[in-house]
Structure formats: C-alpha cells, structure tokens
Design a protein around this motif. Structure first.
Motif, mmCIF file in Angstrom:
data_model
loop_
_atom_site.group_PDB
_atom_site.id
_atom_site.type_symbol
_atom_site.label_atom_id
_atom_site.label_comp_id
_atom_site.label_asym_id
_atom_site.label_seq_id
_atom_site.Cartn_x
_atom_site.Cartn_y
_atom_site.Cartn_z
ATOM 1 N N TYR A 167 0.810 -1.212 0.000
ATOM 2 C CA TYR A 167 0.000 0.000 0.000
ATOM 3 C C TYR A 167 0.849 1.271 0.000
ATOM 4 C CZ TYR A 167 -3.815 -3.150 1.239
ATOM 5 O OH TYR A 167 -4.734 -4.158 1.243
ATOM 6 N N GLU A 168 2.154 1.130 0.157
ATOM 7 C CA GLU A 168 3.012 2.312 0.204
ATOM 8 C C GLU A 168 3.058 2.997 -1.147
ATOM 9 O OE1 GLU A 168 6.780 0.963 1.651
ATOM 10 O OE2 GLU A 168 6.259 1.388 3.720
ATOM 11 N N GLY A 169 3.141 4.319 -1.089
ATOM 12 C CA GLY A 169 3.239 5.072 -2.340
ATOM 13 C C GLY A 169 2.671 6.466 -2.173
ATOM 14 N N VAL A 170 2.660 7.205 -3.269
ATOM 15 C CA VAL A 170 2.086 8.548 -3.293
ATOM 16 C C VAL A 170 0.788 8.503 -4.093
ATOM 17 C CG1 VAL A 170 2.427 10.947 -3.981
ATOM 18 C CG2 VAL A 170 4.366 9.608 -3.109
ATOM 19 N N TYR A 171 -0.285 8.967 -3.464
ATOM 20 C CA TYR A 171 -1.602 8.936 -4.091
ATOM 21 C C TYR A 171 -1.998 10.365 -4.470
ATOM 22 C CZ TYR A 171 -1.813 4.203 -2.234
ATOM 23 O OH TYR A 171 -1.537 2.901 -1.955
ATOM 24 N N ARG A 172 -2.390 10.545 -5.716
ATOM 25 C CA ARG A 172 -2.723 11.879 -6.234
ATOM 26 C C ARG A 172 -4.228 12.097 -6.182
ATOM 27 N NH1 ARG A 172 1.227 14.317 -10.203
ATOM 28 N NH2 ARG A 172 2.060 14.647 -8.103
ATOM 29 N N CYS A 173 -4.638 13.161 -5.492
ATOM 30 C CA CYS A 173 -6.038 13.539 -5.381
ATOM 31 C C CYS A 173 -6.246 14.871 -6.096
ATOM 32 C CB CYS A 173 -6.446 13.669 -3.918
ATOM 33 S SG CYS A 173 -6.130 12.187 -2.939
ATOM 34 N N SER A 175 -7.240 17.651 -4.952
ATOM 35 C CA SER A 175 -6.833 18.807 -4.148
ATOM 36 C C SER A 175 -5.398 18.737 -3.651
ATOM 37 C CB SER A 175 -7.772 18.942 -2.935
ATOM 38 O OG SER A 175 -7.742 17.752 -2.159
ATOM 39 N N ASN A 176 -4.858 17.547 -3.455
ATOM 40 C CA ASN A 176 -3.500 17.418 -2.927
ATOM 41 C C ASN A 176 -2.993 16.005 -3.129
ATOM 42 O OD1 ASN A 176 -5.432 16.537 -0.897
ATOM 43 N ND2 ASN A 176 -3.655 16.267 0.440
ATOM 44 N N ASP A 177 -1.725 15.782 -2.805
ATOM 45 C CA ASP A 177 -1.130 14.451 -2.833
ATOM 46 C C ASP A 177 -1.043 13.902 -1.417
ATOM 47 O OD1 ASP A 177 1.270 15.333 -5.446
ATOM 48 O OD2 ASP A 177 -0.846 14.745 -5.537
ATOM 49 N N ILE A 178 -1.079 12.567 -1.304
ATOM 50 C CA ILE A 178 -0.966 11.916 -0.004
ATOM 51 C C ILE A 178 0.063 10.803 -0.119
ATOM 52 C CG2 ILE A 178 -2.148 10.555 1.774
ATOM 53 C CD1 ILE A 178 -4.739 11.905 0.941
ATOM 54 N N ALA A 179 1.035 10.818 0.785
ATOM 55 C CA ALA A 179 2.037 9.760 0.842
ATOM 56 C C ALA A 179 1.641 8.766 1.920
ATOM 57 C CB ALA A 179 3.412 10.336 1.130
ATOM 58 N N VAL A 180 1.802 7.476 1.617
ATOM 59 C CA VAL A 180 1.451 6.423 2.568
ATOM 60 C C VAL A 180 2.672 5.534 2.761
ATOM 61 C CG1 VAL A 180 -0.018 4.425 3.025
ATOM 62 C CG2 VAL A 180 -0.969 6.448 1.895
ATOM 63 N N SER A 182 4.484 2.450 5.697
ATOM 64 C CA SER A 182 4.225 1.552 6.827
ATOM 65 C C SER A 182 5.246 1.802 7.921
ATOM 66 C CB SER A 182 4.300 0.090 6.375
ATOM 67 O OG SER A 182 5.577 -0.195 5.825
ATOM 68 N N ILE A 183 4.751 2.018 9.138
ATOM 69 C CA ILE A 183 5.592 2.261 10.303
ATOM 70 C C ILE A 183 5.003 1.485 11.470
ATOM 71 C CG2 ILE A 183 6.498 3.976 11.907
ATOM 72 C CD1 ILE A 183 6.238 6.060 9.736
ATOM 73 N N ASP A 184 5.818 0.669 12.109
ATOM 74 C CA ASP A 184 5.385 -0.071 13.296
ATOM 75 C C ASP A 184 4.109 -0.862 13.046
ATOM 76 O OD1 ASP A 184 7.542 0.853 14.727
ATOM 77 O OD2 ASP A 184 6.471 2.600 15.493
ATOM 78 N N GLU A 185 4.097 -1.631 11.986
ATOM 79 C CA GLU A 185 2.983 -2.528 11.689
ATOM 80 C C GLU A 185 1.674 -1.809 11.382
ATOM 81 O OE1 GLU A 185 3.417 -5.730 11.247
ATOM 82 O OE2 GLU A 185 5.520 -5.449 11.698
ATOM 83 N N LYS A 186 1.755 -0.539 11.000
ATOM 84 C CA LYS A 186 0.552 0.141 10.580
ATOM 85 C C LYS A 186 0.906 1.137 9.483
ATOM 86 C CE LYS A 186 0.698 3.869 14.033
ATOM 87 N NZ LYS A 186 -0.038 4.509 15.151
ATOM 88 N N LEU A 187 -0.109 1.571 8.758
ATOM 89 C CA LEU A 187 0.099 2.532 7.684
ATOM 90 C C LEU A 187 -0.213 3.932 8.171
ATOM 91 C CD1 LEU A 187 -1.571 0.599 4.732
ATOM 92 C CD2 LEU A 187 0.867 0.877 5.144
ATOM 93 N N VAL A 188 0.619 4.881 7.792
ATOM 94 C CA VAL A 188 0.365 6.278 8.129
ATOM 95 C C VAL A 188 0.419 7.102 6.848
ATOM 96 C CG1 VAL A 188 1.263 6.111 10.464
ATOM 97 C CG2 VAL A 188 2.811 6.678 8.597
ATOM 98 N N ALA A 189 -0.364 8.181 6.831
ATOM 99 C CA ALA A 189 -0.453 9.035 5.648
ATOM 100 C C ALA A 189 -0.070 10.460 6.009
ATOM 101 C CB ALA A 189 -1.881 8.995 5.095
ATOM 102 N N PHE A 190 0.539 11.169 5.030
ATOM 103 C CA PHE A 190 0.933 12.552 5.277
ATOM 104 C C PHE A 190 1.092 13.267 3.933
ATOM 105 C CE2 PHE A 190 5.301 11.925 3.922
ATOM 106 C CZ PHE A 190 5.477 10.561 4.112
ATOM 107 N N ASP A 191 1.119 14.579 4.016
ATOM 108 C CA ASP A 191 1.335 15.412 2.834
ATOM 109 C C ASP A 191 2.825 15.380 2.503
ATOM 110 O OD1 ASP A 191 1.673 17.387 0.929
ATOM 111 O OD2 ASP A 191 0.325 18.808 1.908
ATOM 112 N N PRO A 192 3.203 14.905 1.324
ATOM 113 C CA PRO A 192 4.631 14.799 0.992
ATOM 114 C C PRO A 192 5.350 16.144 0.912
ATOM 115 C CG PRO A 192 3.287 14.361 -0.933
ATOM 116 C CD PRO A 192 2.356 14.427 0.217
#
Length: 206
Positions: A167-173, A175-180, A182-192
């Motif tokens: 699921y890791e990668g950069v997703y283009r929306c 209005s903005n982009d979202i980077a996903v 995996s950290i500590d057995e979970k996925l986190v998202a943030f603005d690249p």
C-alpha cells in the motif's frame, strides 16, 4: 414442596393501588398451552435442542426436522410474525429469530433462538404488565449490533494485517497528494510537501 418453589404472579400496577397476587390455579384443559412449570435452565436446554449445530444440540430431532419446524407454515400478513411448527418466527434487524411467547395471569414469558449464530434469549417475568417479548427483542437487537461491530472489526483486522508494503506510495487527489508508508505494523499518511513530518502524519492507523 413444589408449590413452595414456584414464583408468585402479580397484577399490573394500578394508580393508588398495590399489586395483588394471583392464586395458583390448575390449568385443566388449557394445560398444553400454559400448564408447564419451567425455569431458565430448562428453557436453555430447550433452545439448545433446537440448535442446528450438531455440536451444541443433544436433540433427538435431526436438522431436517428442525428446519421444517422453523419454516414458515402459516403467514399472517397483518402481524409482524409468522408461524412454523410449534414456533413463532420473527425478524429482528433482518435476522430470523424462532421461539415462542407465553402468558398466564401474573406471568409473561419469551424465548428466542437465532439459528444462524446459535444465540438464545430467555425472559421470564412474574407480572402481567411486563413486556417480555419487547425486552427479548431489545436484547437480540443489542446482540446483533455487537455481532456487526465484531464483523467490522475482524474485517478491518484482515485489511490492516495484510502486506503493508503493497500500500506504500504517493496517491494523487484533485486537491493534494498523499504519501502512505508503513511504520510499526501500521500505515500512516501525510502530505509529501510538509516540512514537519511528525505533525503532518495522520494518527489514524490504516
């Protein structure tokens, strides 16, 4: 000795009056419908005997016969329930519940079984104003809600416990982009584009 252990049935509460008790009377010709003495343990055994799960059932009836008992035999359009063979069939939250209700001066009862999940509910009351069927329905509604929550939780665990890297990668929306990542057995998202990564990370695990 038996009469000493029987519950006493009471009337409904009337304005400015105390409840009065009903004397224990013989049911005579009405005995097949209201002449049985039982308790929660015995009724639990009855529901277990109706179970379609052979591991839980000790009934002398096979599954085919019990399914026939639970099949609609009499459909009454003006009522919210139908009738099987010796059973009342109702739908609670879209799920089939089989069982029966009972009433006698001073007593109102309800038993129900969810054949799909093997859940049984028993409500016994010793007052004529008690709404045992409504109480039983409410208990089933709570159980079904908890079951749905458990299913959603299990489905989420299945999604979350999968391969995070895929699921890791950069997703283009729009209005903005979202980077996903995996950290500590979970996925986190943030603005690249952020310069403050920790603050920008979503604190909701995916």
């Amino acid at each position: 000795p038996v009469r000493a252990n029987l519950a006493v049935g009471y009337s409904r509460r009337l304005p400015d009056q105390e409840r009065y008790s009903f004397p224990l009377t013989k049911t005579n010709a009405y005995a097949p419908a209201g002449g049985f003495i039982s308790n929660v343990e015995d009724l639990a055994l009855l529901l277990a005997a109706l179970s379609l799960n052979q591991k839980h059932s000790s009934s002398f009836l096979n599954c085919a016969l019990k399914k026939e008992m639970m099949r609609e035999q009499w459909i009454i359009p003006e009522e919210t329930r139908n009738y099987g063979l010796g059973l009342i069939l109702t739908s609670i939250k879209g799920r089939k519940v089989v069982g029966h209700t009972g009433g006698f001066p001073g007593f109102i009862t309800f038993i129900g079984l969810d054949p799909e999940n093997d859940w049984g509910v028993i409500v016994l009351s010793n007052t004529s104003e008690n709404h045992a069927p409504e109480i039983g329905k409410g208990i089933f509604e709570i159980i079904f809600r908890l079951l749905e929550q458990e299913k959603r939780s299990e489905a989420a665990k299945e999604i979350y416990s999968g391969p995070k890297k895929s699921y890791e990668g950069v997703y283009r929306c729009p209005s903005n982009d979202i980077a996903v990542v995996s950290i500590d057995e979970k996925l986190v998202a943030f603005d690249p584009k952020t310069n403050e990564l920790v603050k920008a990370m979503s604190d909701t695990p995916y």
